[in-house]
Design a protein around this motif. Structure first.
Motif, short mmCIF file in Angstrom:
data_model
loop_
_atom_site.label_atom_id
_atom_site.label_comp_id
_atom_site.label_asym_id
_atom_site.label_seq_id
_atom_site.Cartn_x
_atom_site.Cartn_y
_atom_site.Cartn_z
N LYS A 1 0.83 -1.22 0.00
CA LYS A 1 0.00 0.00 0.00
C LYS A 1 0.86 1.26 0.00
O LYS A 1 0.58 2.22 -0.72
CB LYS A 1 -0.95 0.01 1.21
N GLU B 1 2.41 1.66 -3.43
CA GLU B 1 1.40 2.12 -4.40
C GLU B 1 1.09 3.60 -4.22
O GLU B 1 0.94 4.34 -5.19
CB GLU B 1 0.12 1.28 -4.27
N GLU B 2 1.02 4.04 -2.97
CA GLU B 2 0.78 5.47 -2.69
C GLU B 2 1.95 6.32 -3.18
O GLU B 2 1.75 7.40 -3.72
CB GLU B 2 0.54 5.70 -1.19
N SER B 3 3.16 5.82 -3.00
CA SER B 3 4.34 6.55 -3.47
C SER B 3 4.29 6.74 -4.98
O SER B 3 4.60 7.82 -5.49
CB SER B 3 5.62 5.79 -3.10
N LYS C 1 1.56 6.78 -6.79
CA LYS C 1 0.48 7.74 -7.09
C LYS C 1 0.97 9.17 -6.91
O LYS C 1 0.62 10.05 -7.69
CB LYS C 1 -0.72 7.49 -6.18
#
Length: 75
Positions: free
Chosen positions: A12, A15-17, A19
């Motif tokens: 997670k 994935e945020e990085s 984004k």
């Protein structure tokens, strides 16, 4: 295995990085985490995306070796 316990949280965060900033380093990290989780097809696609963002010679050989290794694991 410690990674398996924290794998979803790690995924997670990666994935945020991506984004926030889909640079070669964040994509490479995400690809490596996906591979650690056995998600080789996704890892290969993500690493190829990282290569597209690289400047010539910038860790490209290392990334290509990772992809080759992950492709072997798919067989």
């Amino acid at each position: 295995h410690k990674f398996e316990e924290n794998g979803q949280n790690t995924l997670k965060i990666a994935e945020e990085s991506v984004k926030l900033d889909s640079n070669q380093y964040n994509l490479d990290t995400l690809a490596t985490i996906l591979a650690e989780m056995g998600r080789f097809k996704e890892a290969i696609k993500t690493e190829k995306d990282a290569i597209k963002k690289m400047k010539p010679g910038n860790l490209k050989e290392e990334s290509l070796k990772k992809i080759e290794n992950w492709e072997q694991k798919l067989k």
